[in-house]
Design an enzyme around this catalytic site. Structure first.
Site, PDB file in Angstrom:
ATOM      1  N   CYS A  79     110.242 107.174 113.967  1.00  0.00           N
ATOM      2  CA  CYS A  79     109.077 108.018 113.714  1.00  0.00           C
ATOM      3  C   CYS A  79     109.364 109.026 112.595  1.00  0.00           C
ATOM      4  O   CYS A  79     110.146 109.963 112.798  1.00  0.00           O
ATOM      5  CB  CYS A  79     108.697 108.746 115.002  1.00  0.00           C
ATOM      6  SG  CYS A  79     107.500 110.064 114.804  1.00  0.00           S
TER       7      CYS A  79
ATOM      8  N   CYS B 100     108.675 112.679 113.514  1.00  0.00           N
ATOM      9  CA  CYS B 100     109.684 113.217 114.436  1.00  0.00           C
ATOM     10  C   CYS B 100     110.920 113.666 113.655  1.00  0.00           C
ATOM     11  O   CYS B 100     111.486 114.725 113.928  1.00  0.00           O
ATOM     12  CB  CYS B 100     110.075 112.171 115.477  1.00  0.00           C
ATOM     13  SG  CYS B 100     108.698 111.587 116.486  1.00  0.00           S
TER      14      CYS B 100
END
Length: 105
Positions: A28, A31
């Site tokens: 991600c 993230c």
């Protein structure tokens, strides 16, 4: 930050500690952007135990808590959900801090 090891581990943590679940995944990009600021954020909220939940490893936990976008955060106080910042949108440091500041004491 504690890395979640099992669903049983999660249950024990939520029941015994005020917790912030941080839903993430290694792939991600959003993230990865917020990872460096999390230790500082964690330090500003010492009453909470921060728990890293890998979305790919704990997809059942994501489904149980209706987390379909990452990064996302869910707060637990006294064993019950007390707030959520859940979406597929990128979170800024300011958004995360505002979410945490608004949690019930």
């Amino acid at each position: 930050m504690i890395k979640l090891e099992s669903e049983k581990h999660l249950s024990e943590l939520i029941k015994t500690k005020d917790s912030i679940l941080y839903f993430t995944a290694g792939w991600c990009p959003d993230c990865v952007v917020i990872e460096p600021i999390l230790p500082q954020i964690e330090g500003e909220f010492p009453d909470y135990t921060f728990i890293k939940v890998d979305r790919d490893q704990f997809i059942n936990v994501c489904q149980e808590y209706n987390v379909f976008g990452i990064p996302s955060f869910i707060a637990f106080k006294n064993g019950k959900e007390s707030g959520r910042l859940v979406s597929k949108e990128r979170k800024t440091e300011e958004e995360i801090m505002q979410f945490l500041k608004k949690l019930p004491e």
